[in-house]
Enzyme design. Structure first.
Site, short mmCIF file in Angstrom:
data_model
loop_
_atom_site.label_atom_id
_atom_site.label_comp_id
_atom_site.label_asym_id
_atom_site.label_seq_id
_atom_site.Cartn_x
_atom_site.Cartn_y
_atom_site.Cartn_z
N TYR A 142 0.83 -1.21 0.00
CA TYR A 142 0.00 0.00 0.00
C TYR A 142 0.86 1.26 0.00
O TYR A 142 0.45 2.29 -0.52
CB TYR A 142 -0.88 0.04 1.26
CG TYR A 142 -2.23 -0.63 1.13
CD1 TYR A 142 -2.34 -1.96 0.74
CD2 TYR A 142 -3.40 0.07 1.40
CE1 TYR A 142 -3.58 -2.57 0.64
CE2 TYR A 142 -4.64 -0.53 1.30
CZ TYR A 142 -4.73 -1.85 0.92
OH TYR A 142 -5.95 -2.45 0.82
N LYS A 189 2.92 -15.26 2.05
CA LYS A 189 3.20 -15.96 0.79
C LYS A 189 4.71 -16.19 0.76
O LYS A 189 5.43 -15.72 -0.14
CB LYS A 189 2.70 -15.10 -0.39
CG LYS A 189 2.73 -15.78 -1.74
CD LYS A 189 1.66 -16.85 -1.94
CE LYS A 189 1.88 -17.58 -3.26
NZ LYS A 189 0.98 -18.74 -3.43
N ASP A 221 -3.09 -18.15 -0.23
CA ASP A 221 -4.04 -18.83 -1.12
C ASP A 221 -4.74 -19.96 -0.36
O ASP A 221 -5.97 -20.12 -0.41
CB ASP A 221 -3.37 -19.34 -2.40
CG ASP A 221 -2.04 -20.04 -2.17
OD1 ASP A 221 -1.55 -20.06 -1.02
OD2 ASP A 221 -1.49 -20.60 -3.14
N ASP A 245 -6.40 -6.97 4.07
CA ASP A 245 -7.54 -6.29 3.44
C ASP A 245 -8.44 -7.33 2.77
O ASP A 245 -9.66 -7.34 2.94
CB ASP A 245 -7.01 -5.29 2.40
CG ASP A 245 -8.14 -4.57 1.70
OD1 ASP A 245 -9.06 -4.11 2.40
OD2 ASP A 245 -8.11 -4.48 0.46
N ASP A 249 -12.40 -9.06 4.14
CA ASP A 249 -13.67 -9.02 3.38
C ASP A 249 -14.21 -10.43 3.22
O ASP A 249 -15.41 -10.68 3.34
CB ASP A 249 -13.47 -8.39 2.00
CG ASP A 249 -13.78 -6.89 1.99
OD1 ASP A 249 -13.50 -6.24 3.02
OD2 ASP A 249 -14.28 -6.38 0.97
C1 IPM Z 1 -10.36 -1.05 4.20
C2 IPM Z 1 -10.61 -0.39 2.86
C3 IPM Z 1 -9.43 0.51 2.54
C4 IPM Z 1 -8.19 -0.36 2.46
C5 IPM Z 1 -9.60 1.36 1.27
C6 IPM Z 1 -10.86 2.19 1.30
C7 IPM Z 1 -8.40 2.21 1.00
O1 IPM Z 1 -10.83 -1.35 1.88
O2 IPM Z 1 -10.21 -0.33 5.20
O3 IPM Z 1 -10.34 -2.28 4.25
O4 IPM Z 1 -7.90 -0.96 1.40
O5 IPM Z 1 -7.47 -0.45 3.45
MN MN Z 2 -10.92 -3.38 2.58
#
Ligand code: IPM
Ligand code: MN
Length: 372
Positions: A142, A189, A221, A245, A249
């Site tokens: 990042y 990884k 993975d 990240d 999700d």
């Molecule tokens: C998160 C979001 C952020 C990230 C974005 C909005 C930059 O997806 O906080 O998980 O990738 O960290």
């Molecule tokens: Mn995110």
């Protein structure tokens, strides 16, 4: 306790869900006799429209001058669909994390028994899932050097980690594992990436100081697959910025809605609290977004300052809303309850549980429509 809290609603549904978290904090103030002062500031696409900058200096100053920050959400389709945009809303959030040194992003994942049928995964796979992701937040791909060749045909993002960056979050993750069931999984990884091999080396070395914690490793993975096949194997997950990240999700699917997942971003002397979900622009202004992730982020804020009983009151109020099906449509497609109503219900039940339950049973019984 006195606390100065900066409120950064941001984009899309951010301000709506944040408003519900603030209601809950206000209930906590009244119930437990605390005094919080709130200062609102702009960030994200919203701030770009107003000032040309996704994190104006005035906003950063307000954050630096606060004890904690409550964050809503960031992002707008206008920028998502324009790869050549020079200024992007997300830069504001990334700069904020970096400037405030918020290196450790903590994302708890759990399953509420009464929502078990909301998950696309089978009951027997997700029952009892309860783990925490420690995601490194101010390093890695990042923040590494970004390059685009002059002719625009070649691009790169550098993934760089130092021992120092790895070790400070590793200690926090081990401490968390020690206080839980004593299992830490490093996701990386290391079969391909040099930076992952450094993570393994540093984490293995640090593990010697935490003999009560069992350390194991998974490649990202495989971890992505294990997250769906057998998520209850996890207790504390430690991982780098990008992997964290993505895996968080994925993990949000287990509980039935990403609208339930809160997070804390902790640094040496500042802390920020935000839902893990995005700005969900399609829902903005419609009073349908789930406020629970934002409300639980407020609970994490309270825990951070040692206000455990207060945080617990929020957790109980959230469970109460979920058990009584006072939830937004993401958790019950037939629900007529809107963001505001769910927020009010949870905030009120923090103040006076008994009285509140009676009152709302009546409303629920009447099938009162509360979305608009
Ligand atoms: C998160 C979001 C952020 C990230 C974005 C909005 C930059 O997806 O906080 O998980 O990738 O960290
Ligand atoms: Mn995110």
């Amino acid at each position: 306790m006195n606390l100065k809290i900066a409120l950064l609603g941001g984009d899309g549904v951010g301000p709506e869900v944040l408003a519900q978290a603030v209601k809950c904090l206000q209930s906590v103030e009244v119930t437990f006799n605390h005094h919080f002062t709130y200062t609102a500031a702009i960030v994200g696409a919203h701030a770009i429209e107003k000032t040309g900058d996704s994190l104006p200096d005035s906003t950063l100053a307000i954050c630096k001058n606060s004890d904690a920050i409550l964050f809503g959400a960031i992002g707008s389709p206008k920028y998502d669909n324009d790869p050549s945009a020079k200024v992007r809303p997300e830069q504001g959030l990334l700069k904020l994390r970096k400037e405030l040194g918020l290196f450790s992003n903590i994302r708890p994942v759990r399953v509420y028994q009464s929502l078990i049928d909301r998950s696309p995964l089978k009951k027997e796979i997700i029952s009892g899932v309860d783990f925490i992701i420690y995601r490194e937040l101010t390093g890695g791909i990042y923040f590494g050097e970004k390059k685009l060749s002059e002719d625009g045909t070649v691009a790169s993002d550098l993934c760089e980690y130092s021992e120092k960056e790895i070790s400070r979050i590793t200690h926090l993750a081990f401490k968390a594992a020690k206080s839980r069931s004593g299992k830490l999984t490093l996701i990386d990884k290391a079969n391909v990436l040099e930076s992952s091999r450094l993570w393994r080396k540093v984490v293995t070395r640090i593990s010697a100081s935490y003999p009560e914690v069992a350390l194991n490793f998974l490649f990202i993975d495989n971890a992505a697959m294990q997250m769906i096949l057998n998520p209850s194997q996890f207790d504390v997950i430690l991982t780098s910025n990008m992997f964290g990240d993505i895996i968080s999700d994925e993990a949000s699917v287990i509980g039935g809605s990403i609208g339930l997942l809160a997070s804390a971003s902790i640094g040496a002397d500042k802390a920020m609290f935000e839902p893990i979900h995005g700005s969900y622009p399609q829902a903005a202004g419609k009073n349908i977004a789930n406020p629970i992730a934002s409300i639980l982020s407020a609970a994490m804020l309270l825990e951070h300052f040692g206000l455990d009983e207060e945080a617990q009151a929020i957790h109980l109020a959230v469970e109460n809303a979920i058990n009584n099906k006072v939830v937004t449509p993401d958790l019950n497609p037939k629900s007529n309850f809107g963001t505001n109503y769910v927020g009010d219900y949870i905030a009120n039940s923090i103040v006076d549980t008994d009285e509140f339950l009676n009152l709302n049973d009546e409303n629920i019984g009447l099938g009162k429509s509360t979305i608009i």
